[in-house]
Design a protein around this motif. Sequence first.
Motif, PDB file in Angstrom:
ATOM      1  N   SER A 154     -16.446 -10.554 -26.921  1.00 46.48           N
ATOM      2  CA  SER A 154     -16.805  -9.450 -27.818  1.00 46.48           C
ATOM      3  C   SER A 154     -15.747  -8.359 -27.781  1.00 46.48           C
ATOM      4  O   SER A 154     -15.395  -7.779 -28.815  1.00 46.48           O
ATOM      5  N   VAL A 155     -15.223  -8.075 -26.595  1.00 50.96           N
ATOM      6  CA  VAL A 155     -14.147  -7.084 -26.467  1.00 50.96           C
ATOM      7  C   VAL A 155     -12.909  -7.559 -27.230  1.00 50.96           C
ATOM      8  O   VAL A 155     -12.252  -6.768 -27.926  1.00 50.96           O
ATOM      9  N   GLN A 156     -12.600  -8.849 -27.114  1.00 49.31           N
ATOM     10  CA  GLN A 156     -11.468  -9.400 -27.869  1.00 49.31           C
ATOM     11  C   GLN A 156     -11.636  -9.191 -29.368  1.00 49.31           C
ATOM     12  O   GLN A 156     -10.691  -8.835 -30.076  1.00 49.31           O
ATOM     13  N   GLN A 157     -12.852  -9.440 -29.861  1.00 55.32           N
ATOM     14  CA  GLN A 157     -13.111  -9.266 -31.285  1.00 55.32           C
ATOM     15  C   GLN A 157     -12.940  -7.806 -31.696  1.00 55.32           C
ATOM     16  O   GLN A 157     -12.352  -7.511 -32.741  1.00 55.32           O
ATOM     17  N   GLN A 158     -13.448  -6.890 -30.872  1.00 52.73           N
ATOM     18  CA  GLN A 158     -13.315  -5.472 -31.172  1.00 52.73           C
ATOM     19  C   GLN A 158     -11.856  -5.038 -31.187  1.00 52.73           C
ATOM     20  O   GLN A 158     -11.463  -4.185 -31.983  1.00 52.73           O
ATOM     21  N   GLU A 159     -11.056  -5.637 -30.323  1.00 53.49           N
ATOM     22  CA  GLU A 159      -9.636  -5.294 -30.241  1.00 53.49           C
ATOM     23  C   GLU A 159      -8.774  -6.134 -31.185  1.00 53.49           C
ATOM     24  O   GLU A 159      -7.549  -6.050 -31.154  1.00 53.49           O
ATOM     25  N   LYS A 160      -9.429  -6.953 -32.021  1.00 54.12           N
ATOM     26  CA  LYS A 160      -8.760  -7.797 -33.012  1.00 54.12           C
ATOM     27  C   LYS A 160      -7.776  -8.784 -32.382  1.00 54.12           C
ATOM     28  O   LYS A 160      -6.756  -9.138 -32.968  1.00 54.12           O
ATOM     29  N   LYS A 161      -8.116  -9.253 -31.181  1.00 50.50           N
ATOM     30  CA  LYS A 161      -7.289 -10.252 -30.513  1.00 50.50           C
ATOM     31  C   LYS A 161      -7.779 -11.670 -30.795  1.00 50.50           C
ATOM     32  O   LYS A 161      -7.085 -12.637 -30.484  1.00 50.50           O
ATOM     33  N   MET A 162      -8.981 -11.785 -31.348  1.00 50.82           N
ATOM     34  CA  MET A 162      -9.498 -13.083 -31.767  1.00 50.82           C
ATOM     35  C   MET A 162      -9.265 -13.230 -33.265  1.00 50.82           C
ATOM     36  O   MET A 162      -9.605 -12.343 -34.040  1.00 50.82           O
ATOM     37  N   LYS A 163      -8.655 -14.341 -33.670  1.00 50.63           N
ATOM     38  CA  LYS A 163      -8.331 -14.565 -35.081  1.00 50.63           C
ATOM     39  C   LYS A 163      -9.200 -15.698 -35.631  1.00 50.63           C
ATOM     40  O   LYS A 163      -9.303 -16.767 -35.019  1.00 50.63           O
ATOM     41  N   ARG A 164      -9.815 -15.453 -36.774  1.00 48.31           N
ATOM     42  CA  ARG A 164     -10.576 -16.492 -37.468  1.00 48.31           C
ATOM     43  C   ARG A 164     -10.046 -16.614 -38.893  1.00 48.31           C
ATOM     44  O   ARG A 164      -9.979 -15.624 -39.616  1.00 48.31           O
ATOM     45  N   ARG A 165      -9.679 -17.819 -39.270  1.00 46.67           N
ATOM     46  CA  ARG A 165      -9.179 -18.047 -40.624  1.00 46.67           C
ATOM     47  C   ARG A 165     -10.074 -19.073 -41.323  1.00 46.67           C
ATOM     48  O   ARG A 165     -10.506 -20.044 -40.705  1.00 46.67           O
ATOM     49  N   GLY A 274      -6.390 -16.236 -19.379  1.00 46.51           N
ATOM     50  CA  GLY A 274      -5.442 -15.407 -20.129  1.00 46.51           C
ATOM     51  C   GLY A 274      -4.550 -16.197 -21.069  1.00 46.51           C
ATOM     52  O   GLY A 274      -3.686 -15.629 -21.753  1.00 46.51           O
ATOM     53  N   LYS A 275      -4.750 -17.513 -21.154  1.00 45.61           N
ATOM     54  CA  LYS A 275      -3.919 -18.345 -22.029  1.00 45.61           C
ATOM     55  C   LYS A 275      -4.388 -18.245 -23.474  1.00 45.61           C
ATOM     56  O   LYS A 275      -5.580 -18.105 -23.742  1.00 45.61           O
ATOM     57  N   LEU A 276      -3.434 -18.327 -24.404  1.00 50.45           N
ATOM     58  CA  LEU A 276      -3.751 -18.331 -25.826  1.00 50.45           C
ATOM     59  C   LEU A 276      -4.212 -19.724 -26.233  1.00 50.45           C
ATOM     60  O   LEU A 276      -3.521 -20.717 -25.992  1.00 50.45           O
ATOM     61  N   LEU A 277      -5.399 -19.804 -26.839  1.00 51.14           N
ATOM     62  CA  LEU A 277      -5.945 -21.079 -27.302  1.00 51.14           C
ATOM     63  C   LEU A 277      -6.040 -21.071 -28.817  1.00 51.14           C
ATOM     64  O   LEU A 277      -6.464 -20.078 -29.417  1.00 51.14           O
ATOM     65  N   SER A 278      -5.662 -22.173 -29.440  1.00 51.84           N
ATOM     66  CA  SER A 278      -5.740 -22.305 -30.900  1.00 51.84           C
ATOM     67  C   SER A 278      -6.454 -23.603 -31.240  1.00 51.84           C
ATOM     68  O   SER A 278      -6.144 -24.663 -30.672  1.00 51.84           O
ATOM     69  N   PHE A 279      -7.402 -23.519 -32.169  1.00 52.78           N
ATOM     70  CA  PHE A 279      -8.165 -24.683 -32.597  1.00 52.78           C
ATOM     71  C   PHE A 279      -8.132 -24.774 -34.114  1.00 52.78           C
ATOM     72  O   PHE A 279      -8.023 -23.761 -34.809  1.00 52.78           O
ATOM     73  N   SER A 280      -8.243 -26.004 -34.624  1.00 53.25           N
ATOM     74  CA  SER A 280      -8.262 -26.192 -36.073  1.00 53.25           C
ATOM     75  C   SER A 280      -9.303 -27.240 -36.430  1.00 53.25           C
ATOM     76  O   SER A 280      -9.665 -28.086 -35.605  1.00 53.25           O
ATOM     77  N   SER A 281      -9.775 -27.158 -37.674  1.00 53.52           N
ATOM     78  CA  SER A 281     -10.791 -28.088 -38.164  1.00 53.52           C
ATOM     79  C   SER A 281     -10.464 -28.451 -39.604  1.00 53.52           C
ATOM     80  O   SER A 281     -10.245 -27.567 -40.437  1.00 53.52           O
ATOM     81  N   PRO A 282     -10.420 -29.741 -39.931  1.00 53.83           N
ATOM     82  CA  PRO A 282     -10.142 -30.146 -41.314  1.00 53.83           C
ATOM     83  C   PRO A 282     -11.324 -29.832 -42.225  1.00 53.83           C
ATOM     84  O   PRO A 282     -12.472 -29.734 -41.775  1.00 53.83           O
ATOM     85  N   LEU A 283     -11.050 -29.686 -43.514  1.00 59.11           N
ATOM     86  CA  LEU A 283     -12.105 -29.435 -44.491  1.00 59.11           C
ATOM     87  C   LEU A 283     -13.115 -30.580 -44.508  1.00 59.11           C
ATOM     88  O   LEU A 283     -12.764 -31.738 -44.270  1.00 59.11           O
ATOM     89  N   LYS A 284     -14.362 -30.241 -44.807  1.00 61.65           N
ATOM     90  CA  LYS A 284     -15.384 -31.267 -44.962  1.00 61.65           C
ATOM     91  C   LYS A 284     -15.198 -31.991 -46.298  1.00 61.65           C
ATOM     92  O   LYS A 284     -14.520 -31.506 -47.209  1.00 61.65           O
ATOM     93  N   GLU A 285     -15.838 -33.147 -46.415  1.00 61.27           N
ATOM     94  CA  GLU A 285     -15.599 -34.044 -47.559  1.00 61.27           C
ATOM     95  C   GLU A 285     -15.862 -33.380 -48.896  1.00 61.27           C
ATOM     96  O   GLU A 285     -15.120 -33.587 -49.871  1.00 61.27           O
ATOM     97  N   ASP A 286     -16.910 -32.574 -48.992  1.00 64.38           N
ATOM     98  CA  ASP A 286     -17.262 -31.997 -50.288  1.00 64.38           C
ATOM     99  C   ASP A 286     -16.207 -31.016 -50.783  1.00 64.38           C
ATOM    100  O   ASP A 286     -15.915 -30.967 -52.003  1.00 64.38           O
ATOM    101  N   MET A 287     -15.609 -30.238 -49.887  1.00 64.94           N
ATOM    102  CA  MET A 287     -14.522 -29.336 -50.296  1.00 64.94           C
ATOM    103  C   MET A 287     -13.230 -30.084 -50.520  1.00 64.94           C
ATOM    104  O   MET A 287     -12.488 -29.819 -51.475  1.00 64.94           O
ATOM    105  N   GLU A 288     -12.953 -31.063 -49.636  1.00 60.44           N
ATOM    106  CA  GLU A 288     -11.731 -31.841 -49.780  1.00 60.44           C
ATOM    107  C   GLU A 288     -11.687 -32.572 -51.117  1.00 60.44           C
ATOM    108  O   GLU A 288     -10.610 -32.690 -51.752  1.00 60.44           O
TER     109      GLU A 288
END
Length: 291
Positions: A154-165, A274-288
């Motif tokens: 929650s602190v990360q989100q408040q400090e804008k250190k968590m990115k959601r795209r 303290g490590k930077l983690l990045s995750f990705s998810s492909p579009l679901k079939e209906d959007m793809e």
Amino acid sequence: MKPFQLTYVATGSVLLREALSGWGISKRTLASVKYSGGRILVNGDEVTVRHVLEKDDAVTVIFPIEERGEGLAAEEGPLQIVYEDDALLIIDKPPIQNTIPSREHPSGSLANIVANYFEEQRIPATLHIATRLDRDTSGLVCIAKNRHIHHMLSVQQQEKKMKRRYQALVHGELKQQEFAITKPIGRKSTSIIEREVRPDGQFAETEVQVLKEFSGYSHVLLQLNTGRTHQIRVHLSHIGHPLLGDDLYGGKRDLICRQALHCSELELIHPTTGKLLSFSSPLKEDMERLL
């Protein structure tokens, strides 16, 4: 069932209470450790927060075992786990599934299924969902396995250190290829569900980048810089480009039967390493399919 614990190393002579604060242990978390069955050890010996640490002392915080609330039933179901360790669980949520139970959908939510998973894996925690998604929205959800970890996220989100795209499909062709929508959002006075852009609302900012244009709709990439309820949906509707399928905010359902929104990227700093983690998810079939 083994309780969650973290170990820190003192860098100098300091009061334990001050050291714990510096390591991100909130007063609320400390109170739960003191009064709800947790323990604090220094070099293996139990101490109070008035203990004075010396350089290289090993401080172990043993957090109390958490009990799930009676209102959340554990249910079997599929989980698409993207990442898991002692502190975090990252799930790829399908569309048409609640993140948490609601009056209209009291069962079958992601929370119900994760509660069952925690029971099976003997994880001593209740559910702490750090990033919720609407029922229709698919994609990455971050879950903390401990109240302290949830607090740090929650602190990360408040400090804008968590990115959601997010990737989305919106009605029409946008005039600009890259821009930011900075408009305050508040509850609509005539609804308990809908939000709207209004002067007395909370600050909200969404970055928009057009990826590709089609006949009648556009594929866009969005970054949330704040996390207001229905933020993306409200902002896009406000500029005249509602999400495809989002009939609550002006979208049509002729091409897709749910709001065309998917959390495709999540970036955060691991709360304990303290490590930077990045995750990705492909579009679901209906959007793809629409691309």
